[in-house]
Design a protein around this motif. Structure first.
Motif, PDB file in Angstrom:
ATOM      1  N   ILE A 284       0.666  -0.989  -0.049  1.00 22.00           N
ATOM      2  CA  ILE A 284      -0.030  -0.220   0.018  1.00 22.00           C
ATOM      3  C   ILE A 284       0.814   1.042   0.120  1.00 22.00           C
ATOM      4  N   GLY A 285       2.159   1.207   0.762  1.00 22.42           N
ATOM      5  CA  GLY A 285       2.885   2.207   0.716  1.00 22.42           C
ATOM      6  C   GLY A 285       3.447   2.693  -0.806  1.00 22.42           C
ATOM      7  N   SER A 286       3.683   1.741  -1.437  1.00 17.87           N
ATOM      8  CA  SER A 286       4.305   1.932  -2.843  1.00 17.87           C
ATOM      9  C   SER A 286       3.189   2.429  -3.636  1.00 17.87           C
ATOM     10  N   PHE A 287       1.808   1.957  -3.598  1.00 14.81           N
ATOM     11  CA  PHE A 287       0.778   2.330  -4.315  1.00 14.81           C
ATOM     12  C   PHE A 287       0.373   3.647  -3.951  1.00 14.81           C
ATOM     13  N   ALA A 288       0.439   3.906  -2.733  1.00 14.20           N
ATOM     14  CA  ALA A 288      -0.041   5.347  -2.007  1.00 14.20           C
ATOM     15  C   ALA A 288       1.184   6.469  -2.678  1.00 14.20           C
ATOM     16  N   ILE A 289       2.365   6.399  -3.075  1.00 16.00           N
ATOM     17  CA  ILE A 289       3.174   7.133  -3.569  1.00 16.00           C
ATOM     18  C   ILE A 289       2.799   7.422  -5.190  1.00 16.00           C
ATOM     19  N   TYR A 290       2.411   6.234  -5.825  1.00 19.17           N
ATOM     20  CA  TYR A 290       1.903   6.170  -7.263  1.00 19.17           C
ATOM     21  C   TYR A 290       0.569   6.814  -7.333  1.00 19.17           C
ATOM     22  N   ASN A 291      -0.147   6.763  -6.338  1.00 22.63           N
ATOM     23  CA  ASN A 291      -1.364   7.602  -6.428  1.00 22.63           C
ATOM     24  C   ASN A 291      -1.055   9.042  -6.250  1.00 22.63           C
ATOM     25  N   ALA A 292       0.013   9.458  -5.607  1.00 22.93           N
ATOM     26  CA  ALA A 292       0.202  10.802  -5.243  1.00 22.93           C
ATOM     27  C   ALA A 292       0.796  11.288  -6.258  1.00 22.93           C
ATOM     28  N   LEU A 293       1.412  10.738  -7.261  1.00 31.10           N
ATOM     29  CA  LEU A 293       2.030  11.413  -8.643  1.00 31.10           C
ATOM     30  C   LEU A 293       1.166  11.615  -9.597  1.00 31.10           C
ATOM     31  N   ILE A 294       0.081  10.465  -9.620  1.00 30.56           N
ATOM     32  CA  ILE A 294      -1.265  10.622 -10.463  1.00 30.56           C
ATOM     33  C   ILE A 294      -1.908  11.777 -10.120  1.00 30.56           C
ATOM     34  N   GLY A 295      -2.109  12.139  -8.967  1.00 24.68           N
ATOM     35  CA  GLY A 295      -3.088  13.361  -8.528  1.00 24.68           C
ATOM     36  C   GLY A 295      -2.157  14.580  -8.756  1.00 24.68           C
ATOM     37  N   TYR A 296      -0.973  14.452  -8.782  1.00 22.64           N
ATOM     38  CA  TYR A 296      -0.421  15.812  -9.100  1.00 22.64           C
ATOM     39  C   TYR A 296      -0.455  15.815 -10.790  1.00 22.64           C
ATOM     40  N   ILE A 297      -0.397  14.753 -11.287  1.00 20.12           N
ATOM     41  CA  ILE A 297      -0.353  14.859 -13.080  1.00 20.12           C
ATOM     42  C   ILE A 297      -1.744  15.351 -13.366  1.00 20.12           C
ATOM     43  N   LEU A 298      -2.737  14.797 -12.477  1.00 19.28           N
ATOM     44  CA  LEU A 298      -4.179  15.229 -12.752  1.00 19.28           C
ATOM     45  C   LEU A 298      -4.248  16.669 -12.526  1.00 19.28           C
ATOM     46  N   PHE A 299      -3.847  17.282 -11.428  1.00 22.56           N
ATOM     47  CA  PHE A 299      -3.821  18.586 -11.409  1.00 22.56           C
ATOM     48  C   PHE A 299      -3.235  19.413 -12.541  1.00 22.56           C
ATOM     49  N   GLN A 300      -2.065  19.134 -12.966  1.00 23.10           N
ATOM     50  CA  GLN A 300      -1.478  19.787 -14.258  1.00 23.10           C
ATOM     51  C   GLN A 300      -2.150  19.558 -15.453  1.00 23.10           C
ATOM     52  N   ARG A 301      -3.334  18.608 -15.615  1.00 21.42           N
ATOM     53  CA  ARG A 301      -3.782  18.421 -16.794  1.00 21.42           C
ATOM     54  C   ARG A 301      -4.813  19.721 -16.689  1.00 21.42           C
ATOM     55  N   GLU A 302      -5.209  20.373 -15.778  1.00 16.16           N
ATOM     56  CA  GLU A 302      -6.065  21.365 -15.616  1.00 16.16           C
ATOM     57  C   GLU A 302      -5.676  22.598 -16.306  1.00 16.16           C
ATOM     58  N   GLU A 303      -4.483  22.589 -16.594  1.00 13.11           N
ATOM     59  CA  GLU A 303      -3.794  23.812 -17.410  1.00 13.11           C
ATOM     60  C   GLU A 303      -4.097  23.672 -18.922  1.00 13.11           C
ATOM     61  N   GLY A 304      -4.434  22.446 -19.261  1.00 11.90           N
ATOM     62  CA  GLY A 304      -4.377  22.014 -20.700  1.00 11.90           C
ATOM     63  C   GLY A 304      -5.865  22.113 -21.413  1.00 11.90           C
ATOM     64  N   PRO A 305      -6.431  21.520 -22.532  1.00 13.46           N
ATOM     65  CA  PRO A 305      -7.509  21.458 -22.811  1.00 13.46           C
ATOM     66  C   PRO A 305      -8.484  20.484 -22.111  1.00 13.46           C
ATOM     67  N   VAL A 306      -9.813  20.944 -22.099  1.00  9.17           N
ATOM     68  CA  VAL A 306     -10.779  20.125 -21.183  1.00  9.17           C
ATOM     69  C   VAL A 306     -10.573  18.653 -21.716  1.00  9.17           C
ATOM     70  N   HIS A 307     -10.630  18.331 -22.850  1.00 14.08           N
ATOM     71  CA  HIS A 307     -10.692  17.100 -23.429  1.00 14.08           C
ATOM     72  C   HIS A 307      -9.548  16.148 -22.804  1.00 14.08           C
ATOM     73  N   GLU A 308      -8.453  16.909 -22.903  1.00  8.54           N
ATOM     74  CA  GLU A 308      -7.281  16.077 -22.503  1.00  8.54           C
ATOM     75  C   GLU A 308      -7.267  15.368 -21.131  1.00  8.54           C
ATOM     76  N   MET A 309      -7.952  16.465 -20.117  1.00 16.40           N
ATOM     77  CA  MET A 309      -8.243  16.061 -18.520  1.00 16.40           C
ATOM     78  C   MET A 309      -9.345  14.956 -18.446  1.00 16.40           C
ATOM     79  N   ILE A 310     -10.347  15.168 -19.522  1.00 12.10           N
ATOM     80  CA  ILE A 310     -11.367  14.074 -19.347  1.00 12.10           C
ATOM     81  C   ILE A 310     -10.847  12.593 -19.827  1.00 12.10           C
ATOM     82  N   LEU A 311     -10.035  12.708 -20.926  1.00 19.14           N
ATOM     83  CA  LEU A 311      -9.239  11.376 -21.262  1.00 19.14           C
ATOM     84  C   LEU A 311      -8.626  10.706 -20.214  1.00 19.14           C
TER      85      LEU A 311
END
Length: 247
Positions: free
Chosen positions: A122-149
Motif C-alpha cells: 500500500i505504501g508503494s501504491f500510495a506514492i504512485y497515487n500521489a504522482l497521478i494526483g499531481y499529474i491530474l492537477f497539471q492536466r487542468e492547465e490544458g484542454p478540457v478534453h485531455e483532462m477528461i481522457l
C-alpha cells in the motif's frame, strides 16, 4: 499561483477507490470482461497519448538539462522502464512473501498477505497515487478534453488496481488501504495548489507513471489462473485508441 479549480476529476477518482470494489460482478474467475477492457483502455492511453507527450518532454529535457549526455539521451523512456521494473519487483516480492508465510503457517489455503506485506504494498501504491494526483492537477492547465481522457483512463486503471489489491489483502484493504490511497491521491493533487513543480520534474513523473500503468495492468491480465479475456482487453484498447486518434 493562479489556477482554475476543477474538483470533479479528483472526486471522480476518489469515488472509484471508495465504491469500485463494491461492484461484485467484476470479481471472480474467469476474469471480468469489464476489468480486461478497462486494462486495455489504460494501456492504450499510455501508448497513444502519454508516450507521445514524453517525446515532447524528451526534447525539453535535452534543451534544459545539462547532464543529458548521449548515453542518457533517451532517459525519459528509461524512467518509464524504471517504473515498470519497480512495480514488477514489488509484485514479485509480495507473491514470494505470501508463499513464505503460507509455508511457515502451514495454511495452504491462505491467500491473504501478512500485515507487513500489506504496508509495503500500500505504501508503494500510495506514492504512485500521489504522482497521478499531481499529474491530474497539471492536466487542468490544458484542454478540457485531455483532462477528461486522462481521468477516464486513470479511473479504469484504479478499478483494475483495486481488485488486484483486494485479492491480495481482502478486508485489510477495504478497511485501511483504500483510505490511504485516497488520502495520497488528494495530497498529490493538492500539492499543485501550494507548489509549482518544474516542468522537467513533471515529465519524469509522467514517465514513471506510464511504466507503472503498463506493468500494473499486465500483471493482472497475464496469470493463467485469472482466465483473462484477451478479446475484451484488445477491444478496450482498440476502441479507446480510435477515440484518441480521432481527437
Amino acid at each position: 499561483m493562479e489556477h482554475p479549480i476543477s474538483v470533479w476529476p479528483i472526486l471522480f477518482l476518489v469515488l472509484i477507490h471508495f465504491y469500485g470494489n463494491r461492484l461484485r460482478f467484476l470479481a471472480g474467475v474467469p476474469r471480468s470482461i469489464w476489468l480486461s477492457g478497462a486494462g486495455g483502455v489504460s494501456v492504450a492511453y499510455v501508448f497513444l497519448h502519454l508516450f507521445p507527450e514524453l517525446q515532447e518532454g524528451q526534447e525539453h529535457l535535452q534543451e534544459n538539462t545539462w547532464w543529458a549526455t548521449r548515453f542518457l539521451e533517451h532517459h525519459v523512456y528509461l524512467v518509464s522502464l524504471f517504473g515498470l521494473a519497480v512495480f514488477y519487483g514489488l509484485e514479485r516480492s509480495v507473491v514470494s512473501m505470501k508463499r513464505v508465510q503460507v509455508a511457515k503457517d502451514n495454511k495452504e489455503d491462505s491467500k491473504i498477505a501478512p500485515t507487513g506485506i500489506f504496508w509495503v504494498h500500500i505504501g508503494s501504491f500510495a506514492i504512485y497515487n500521489a504522482l497521478i494526483g499531481y499529474i491530474l492537477f497539471q492536466r487542468e492547465e490544458g484542454p478540457v478534453h485531455e483532462m477528461i481522457l486522462f481521468s477516464i483512463a486513470m479511473a479504469l486503471h484504479f478499478l483494475v488496481n483495486d481488485f488486484g489489491l483486494m485479492e491480495h489483502h481482502r478486508e485489510t484493504y477495504r478497511k485501511y488501504g483504500r483510505w490511504i490511497l485516497v488520502l495520497f491521491l488528494v495530497l498529490g493533487w493538492g500539492v499543485g495548489f501550494v507548489k509549482e513543480v518544474p516542468q522537467t520534474v513533471v515529465i519524469v513523473l509522467m514517465a514513471f507513471v506510464g511504466g507503472g500503468v503498463i506493468m500494473n495492468v499486465l500483471k493482472e491480465e497475464l496469470p493463467e489462473e485469472r482466465e483473462s479475456r484477451y478479446w475484451a482487453f484488445a477491444l478496450g484498447a482498440g476502441l479507446y485508441a480510435i477515440l484518441l486518434l480521432s481527437l
